[in-house]
Design a protein around this motif. Structure first.
Motif, PDB file in Angstrom:
ATOM      1  N   LEU A  34       0.838  -1.203   0.000  1.00 14.19           N
ATOM      2  CA  LEU A  34       0.000   0.000   0.000  1.00 14.19           C
ATOM      3  C   LEU A  34       0.869   1.249   0.000  1.00 14.19           C
ATOM      4  N   GLY A  35       0.648   2.144  -0.951  1.00 14.25           N
ATOM      5  CA  GLY A  35       1.318   3.444  -0.950  1.00 14.25           C
ATOM      6  C   GLY A  35       0.551   4.416  -0.065  1.00 14.25           C
ATOM      7  N   THR A  36       1.234   5.454   0.413  1.00 13.75           N
ATOM      8  CA  THR A  36       0.552   6.396   1.323  1.00 13.75           C
ATOM      9  C   THR A  36       0.775   7.862   0.967  1.00 13.75           C
ATOM     10  N   TRP A  37       1.394   8.111  -0.189  1.00  9.57           N
ATOM     11  CA  TRP A  37       1.578   9.521  -0.586  1.00  9.57           C
ATOM     12  C   TRP A  37       0.199  10.182  -0.718  1.00  9.57           C
ATOM     13  N   ALA A  38       0.049  11.357  -0.126  1.00  8.96           N
ATOM     14  CA  ALA A  38      -1.193  12.153  -0.162  1.00  8.96           C
ATOM     15  C   ALA A  38      -2.188  11.737   0.918  1.00  8.96           C
ATOM     16  N   MET A  88       8.922  12.429   4.273  1.00 13.05           N
ATOM     17  CA  MET A  88       8.523  13.584   3.466  1.00 13.05           C
ATOM     18  C   MET A  88       7.009  13.733   3.349  1.00 13.05           C
ATOM     19  N   TYR A  89       6.269  12.633   3.412  1.00  9.16           N
ATOM     20  CA  TYR A  89       4.832  12.681   3.153  1.00  9.16           C
ATOM     21  C   TYR A  89       4.128  13.468   4.253  1.00  9.16           C
ATOM     22  N   ALA A  90       3.468  14.543   3.832  1.00  9.61           N
ATOM     23  CA  ALA A  90       2.785  15.443   4.767  1.00  9.61           C
ATOM     24  C   ALA A  90       3.731  15.864   5.895  1.00  9.61           C
ATOM     25  N   THR A 139       9.885   2.995   5.135  1.00 10.54           N
ATOM     26  CA  THR A 139       9.871   4.457   5.132  1.00 10.54           C
ATOM     27  C   THR A 139      11.204   4.958   4.566  1.00 10.54           C
ATOM     28  N   LYS A 140      11.303   6.286   4.421  1.00 12.48           N
ATOM     29  CA  LYS A 140      12.437   6.831   3.653  1.00 12.48           C
ATOM     30  C   LYS A 140      12.970   8.115   4.268  1.00 12.48           C
ATOM     31  N   VAL A 141      14.272   8.324   4.100  1.00 12.64           N
ATOM     32  CA  VAL A 141      14.901   9.571   4.540  1.00 12.64           C
ATOM     33  C   VAL A 141      14.971  10.509   3.337  1.00 12.64           C
ATOM     34  N   ILE A 192      16.805   5.395   1.120  1.00 10.89           N
ATOM     35  CA  ILE A 192      17.187   6.761   0.748  1.00 10.89           C
ATOM     36  C   ILE A 192      16.190   7.177  -0.325  1.00 10.89           C
ATOM     37  N   HIS A 193      15.410   8.223  -0.053  1.00 13.10           N
ATOM     38  CA  HIS A 193      14.289   8.581  -0.937  1.00 13.10           C
ATOM     39  C   HIS A 193      14.799   8.958  -2.335  1.00 13.10           C
ATOM     40  N   TRP A 194      15.766   9.816  -2.380  1.00 18.97           N
ATOM     41  CA  TRP A 194      16.523  10.058  -3.608  1.00 18.97           C
ATOM     42  C   TRP A 194      17.810  10.750  -3.205  1.00 18.97           C
ATOM     43  N   VAL A 247      17.108   1.592  -1.495  1.00 19.03           N
ATOM     44  CA  VAL A 247      17.257   2.915  -2.096  1.00 19.03           C
ATOM     45  C   VAL A 247      16.041   3.193  -2.967  1.00 19.03           C
ATOM     46  N   SER A 248      15.969   4.411  -3.462  1.00 15.62           N
ATOM     47  CA  SER A 248      14.853   4.788  -4.321  1.00 15.62           C
ATOM     48  C   SER A 248      15.345   5.794  -5.354  1.00 15.62           C
ATOM     49  N   ASN A 249      14.860   5.664  -6.552  1.00 16.38           N
ATOM     50  CA  ASN A 249      15.224   6.570  -7.651  1.00 16.38           C
ATOM     51  C   ASN A 249      16.731   6.558  -7.929  1.00 16.38           C
ATOM     52  N   PHE A 250      17.379   5.422  -7.695  1.00 17.86           N
ATOM     53  CA  PHE A 250      18.824   5.312  -7.949  1.00 17.86           C
ATOM     54  C   PHE A 250      19.068   4.781  -9.358  1.00 17.86           C
ATOM     55  N   PRO A 304       2.215   3.030  -9.949  1.00 20.58           N
ATOM     56  CA  PRO A 304       1.955   1.939 -10.904  1.00 20.58           C
ATOM     57  C   PRO A 304       0.741   2.189 -11.792  1.00 20.58           C
ATOM     58  N   VAL A 305      -0.156   3.096 -11.343  1.00 20.57           N
ATOM     59  CA  VAL A 305      -1.294   3.457 -12.213  1.00 20.57           C
ATOM     60  C   VAL A 305      -1.211   4.949 -12.559  1.00 20.57           C
ATOM     61  N   GLU A 306       0.039   5.425 -12.655  1.00 17.24           N
ATOM     62  CA  GLU A 306       0.299   6.803 -13.105  1.00 17.24           C
ATOM     63  C   GLU A 306      -0.497   7.817 -12.286  1.00 17.24           C
ATOM     64  N   GLU A 307      -0.506   7.637 -10.998  1.00 16.88           N
ATOM     65  CA  GLU A 307      -1.220   8.555 -10.078  1.00 16.88           C
ATOM     66  C   GLU A 307      -2.693   8.704 -10.471  1.00 16.88           C
ATOM     67  N   VAL A 337       3.213  -0.781  -4.966  1.00 16.63           N
ATOM     68  CA  VAL A 337       2.583  -0.160  -3.789  1.00 16.63           C
ATOM     69  C   VAL A 337       1.571   0.913  -4.230  1.00 16.63           C
ATOM     70  N   PRO A 338       0.502   0.523  -4.925  1.00 21.86           N
ATOM     71  CA  PRO A 338      -0.480   1.545  -5.334  1.00 21.86           C
ATOM     72  C   PRO A 338      -1.122   2.206  -4.115  1.00 21.86           C
ATOM     73  N   MET A 339      -1.459   3.478  -4.273  1.00 17.28           N
ATOM     74  CA  MET A 339      -2.147   4.212  -3.200  1.00 17.28           C
ATOM     75  C   MET A 339      -3.609   4.384  -3.584  1.00 17.28           C
ATOM     76  N   SER A 340      -4.489   4.207  -2.628  1.00 15.13           N
ATOM     77  CA  SER A 340      -5.888   4.534  -2.866  1.00 15.13           C
ATOM     78  C   SER A 340      -6.574   4.870  -1.546  1.00 15.13           C
ATOM     79  N   HIS A 341      -7.486   5.849  -1.624  1.00 16.63           N
ATOM     80  CA  HIS A 341      -8.346   6.154  -0.478  1.00 16.63           C
ATOM     81  C   HIS A 341      -9.674   5.403  -0.586  1.00 16.63           C
ATOM     82  N   ASN A 342      -9.875   4.749  -1.742  1.00 13.02           N
ATOM     83  CA  ASN A 342     -11.190   4.181  -2.035  1.00 13.02           C
ATOM     84  C   ASN A 342     -11.194   2.675  -1.737  1.00 13.02           C
ATOM     85  N   PRO A 343     -12.058   2.219  -0.809  1.00 12.54           N
ATOM     86  CA  PRO A 343     -12.051   0.800  -0.427  1.00 12.54           C
ATOM     87  C   PRO A 343     -12.284  -0.150  -1.608  1.00 12.54           C
TER      88      PRO A 343
HETATM   89  N1  NAP Z   1      10.010   6.678  -3.891  1.00 11.80           N
HETATM   90  C1  NAP Z   1       9.438   7.684  -4.516  1.00 11.80           C
HETATM   91  O1  NAP Z   1      10.083   8.662  -4.938  1.00 11.80           O
HETATM   92  C2  NAP Z   1       7.956   7.636  -4.727  1.00 11.80           C
HETATM   93  C3  NAP Z   1       7.344   8.522  -5.632  1.00 11.80           C
HETATM   94  C4  NAP Z   1       5.968   8.412  -5.840  1.00 11.80           C
HETATM   95  C5  NAP Z   1       5.253   7.454  -5.141  1.00 11.80           C
HETATM   96  N2  NAP Z   1       5.846   6.635  -4.227  1.00 11.80           N
HETATM   97  C6  NAP Z   1       5.082   5.628  -3.450  1.00 11.80           C
HETATM   98  O2  NAP Z   1       4.312   4.859  -4.358  1.00 11.80           O
HETATM   99  C7  NAP Z   1       2.937   4.956  -4.018  1.00 11.80           C
HETATM  100  C8  NAP Z   1       2.067   4.839  -5.253  1.00 11.80           C
HETATM  101  O3  NAP Z   1       2.346   5.866  -6.177  1.00 11.80           O
HETATM  102  P1  NAP Z   1       1.381   7.146  -6.351  1.00 11.80           P
HETATM  103  O4  NAP Z   1       0.577   7.349  -5.141  1.00 11.80           O
HETATM  104  O5  NAP Z   1       2.265   8.222  -6.845  1.00 11.80           O
HETATM  105  O6  NAP Z   1       0.470   6.757  -7.584  1.00 11.80           O
HETATM  106  P2  NAP Z   1      -0.493   5.546  -7.970  1.00 11.80           P
HETATM  107  O7  NAP Z   1      -0.542   4.524  -6.918  1.00 11.80           O
HETATM  108  O8  NAP Z   1      -0.097   5.159  -9.359  1.00 11.80           O
HETATM  109  O9  NAP Z   1      -1.901   6.286  -8.104  1.00 11.80           O
HETATM  110  C9  NAP Z   1      -2.668   6.699  -7.015  1.00 11.80           C
HETATM  111  C10 NAP Z   1      -3.940   7.307  -7.585  1.00 11.80           C
HETATM  112  O10 NAP Z   1      -4.600   6.347  -8.402  1.00 11.80           O
HETATM  113  C11 NAP Z   1      -5.931   6.142  -7.990  1.00 11.80           C
HETATM  114  N3  NAP Z   1      -6.180   4.686  -7.984  1.00 11.80           N
HETATM  115  C12 NAP Z   1      -5.502   3.732  -7.298  1.00 11.80           C
HETATM  116  N4  NAP Z   1      -6.007   2.528  -7.551  1.00 11.80           N
HETATM  117  C13 NAP Z   1      -7.043   2.701  -8.415  1.00 11.80           C
HETATM  118  C14 NAP Z   1      -7.967   1.835  -9.031  1.00 11.80           C
HETATM  119  N5  NAP Z   1      -7.940   0.508  -8.818  1.00 11.80           N
HETATM  120  N6  NAP Z   1      -8.902   2.370  -9.878  1.00 11.80           N
HETATM  121  C15 NAP Z   1      -8.934   3.700 -10.103  1.00 11.80           C
HETATM  122  N7  NAP Z   1      -8.086   4.593  -9.520  1.00 11.80           N
HETATM  123  C16 NAP Z   1      -7.142   4.093  -8.687  1.00 11.80           C
HETATM  124  C17 NAP Z   1      -6.044   6.722  -6.603  1.00 11.80           C
HETATM  125  O11 NAP Z   1      -7.293   7.353  -6.445  1.00 11.80           O
HETATM  126  P3  NAP Z   1      -8.393   6.799  -5.382  1.00 11.80           P
HETATM  127  O12 NAP Z   1      -7.911   7.201  -4.047  1.00 11.80           O
HETATM  128  O13 NAP Z   1      -9.631   7.475  -5.834  1.00 11.80           O
HETATM  129  O14 NAP Z   1      -8.453   5.312  -5.566  1.00 11.80           O
HETATM  130  C18 NAP Z   1      -4.927   7.751  -6.541  1.00 11.80           C
HETATM  131  O15 NAP Z   1      -5.396   9.007  -6.924  1.00 11.80           O
HETATM  132  C19 NAP Z   1       2.843   6.294  -3.279  1.00 11.80           C
HETATM  133  O16 NAP Z   1       1.644   6.444  -2.564  1.00 11.80           O
HETATM  134  C20 NAP Z   1       4.094   6.248  -2.455  1.00 11.80           C
HETATM  135  O17 NAP Z   1       3.917   5.417  -1.318  1.00 11.80           O
HETATM  136  C21 NAP Z   1       7.195   6.709  -4.047  1.00 11.80           C
END
Ligand code: NAP
Length: 270
Positions: A17-21, A56-58, A82-84, A115-117, A144-147, A198-201, A238-244
């Motif tokens: 599970l991602g948690t950005w935002a 960094m998040y919030a 988590t990340k520095v 390391i975040h980047w 590491v991340s973004n290496f 993974p789903v382009e935000e 690690v996709p992020m979503s607020h929607n169950p």
């Molecule tokens: N290391 C780094 O530099 C770095 C950078 C970016 C991200 N990350 C990590 O990776 C995680 C994921 O990346 P991300 O948050 O940038 O983008 P993401 O997971 O590609 O996209 C999140 C967005 O997609 C929507 N979404 C997710 N699942 C969905 C589904 N099944 N159907 C429709 N919409 C869907 C969510 O909206 P809803 O809430 O409406 O579902 C949310 O707005 C982050 O949360 C963070 O933990 C790390």
């Protein structure tokens, strides 16, 4: 949930599970706390055990919310990443960053610390602190991340314990780290590729090949995008979503098996 086995036998689930935002973006937004806590609780109920966050998040507040959410479950069942952030990569600040994350998360050990980047700080300095933190039991694994490839190899040389992951942007339409050689190197060397965004935000277009393959599996197009990722060796996401509903769909995506032909068609999407 399928998992990747780390060097010491620990299983890292392919869907995390991602948690950005959650609870704000670059600053805390407490009006979002309830929404974030509901999402975190829903994810834990579904069965997510790997949670990815960052100081960094919030500005640290997301870690506090994650900490609050996991207090309702058995800590041993949860794998916390988590990340520095770059301004904190000096020796002393890296130690302080780890202490801050431990406090906000309310745990005695961080499972995976990244390391975040990179910035200008010599990696030697950061790894001196990171290695000490592992030695002291404050961190279990380093990553590491973004290496890029050169940075990743340098990190491997400086880390006393294996670098378990490079967290990078990777999706059906984002292939930068495949093209620059990082992903093949990780797969050949047993380093987990953690695909972020993974789903382009939420901007991934659910059409064409993605929609066709989704129809064949009676799945949602975003599920196919996630299934394509985690069906590749050494790749987790690690996709992020607020929607169950989305949280459940993303979880279930790991159980979809794409045929070699479908994998190949998605490979050409780029
Ligand atoms: N290391 C780094 O530099 C770095 C950078 C970016 C991200 N990350 C990590 O990776 C995680 C994921 O990346 P991300 O948050 O940038 O983008 P993401 O997971 O590609 O996209 C999140 C967005 O997609 C929507 N979404 C997710 N699942 C969905 C589904 N099944 N159907 C429709 N919409 C869907 C969510 O909206 P809803 O809430 O409406 O579902 C949310 O707005 C982050 O949360 C963070 O933990 C790390």
């Amino acid at each position: 949930m399928r998992a990747i086995t780390l060097y010491d036998g620990t299983e890292l689930p392919v869907m995390g599970l991602g948690t950005w935002a959650m609870g704000g973006r670059s600053r805390p937004d407490r009006s979002q706390d309830e929404r974030a806590l509901r999402a975190l609780a829903a994810a834990l109920t579904i069965g997510y055990t790997h949670i990815d966050t960052a100081e960094m998040y919030a500005n640290g507040h997301t870690e506090e919310l994650v900490g609050q959410a996991i207090r309702q479950v058995d800590r041993q069942q949860i794998f916390l990443t988590t990340k520095v952030r770059p301004p904190n990569l000096s020796y002393q600040r890296t130690h302080q960053s780890i202490e801050g994350s431990l406090r906000r998360l309310g745990v005695e050990q961080i499972d995976l610390f990244l390391i975040h980047w990179r910035d200008h700080t010599p990696l030697e300095e950061t790894f001196r602190a990171l290695n000490e933190a592992v030695q002291a039991g404050k961190v279990r694994y380093l990553g590491v991340s973004n290496f890029d490839l050169a940075e990743l190899k340098q990190a491997q040389a400086l880390s006393d314990t294996p670098i378990v992951t490079n967290q990078i942007p990777y999706s059906v339409t984002t292939r930068t780290y495949k093209q620059n050689g990082v992903i093949p190197y990780c797969q050949e060397n047993g380093i987990v590729v953690t695909a972020y965004s993974p789903v382009e935000e939420g901007r991934l277009r659910a059409e064409g090949v993605l929609a066709e393959i989704a129809a064949a599996h009676q799945a949602a197009p975003y599920q196919i995008a996630l299934a394509w990722l985690v069906q590749q060796p050494w790749v987790i996401t690690v996709p992020m979503s607020h929607n169950p509903i989305h949280l459940q769909q993303n979880w279930d995506a790991a159980a979809i098996t794409l045929t070699p032909e479908q994998m190949a068609r998605l490979e050409t999407l780029n």
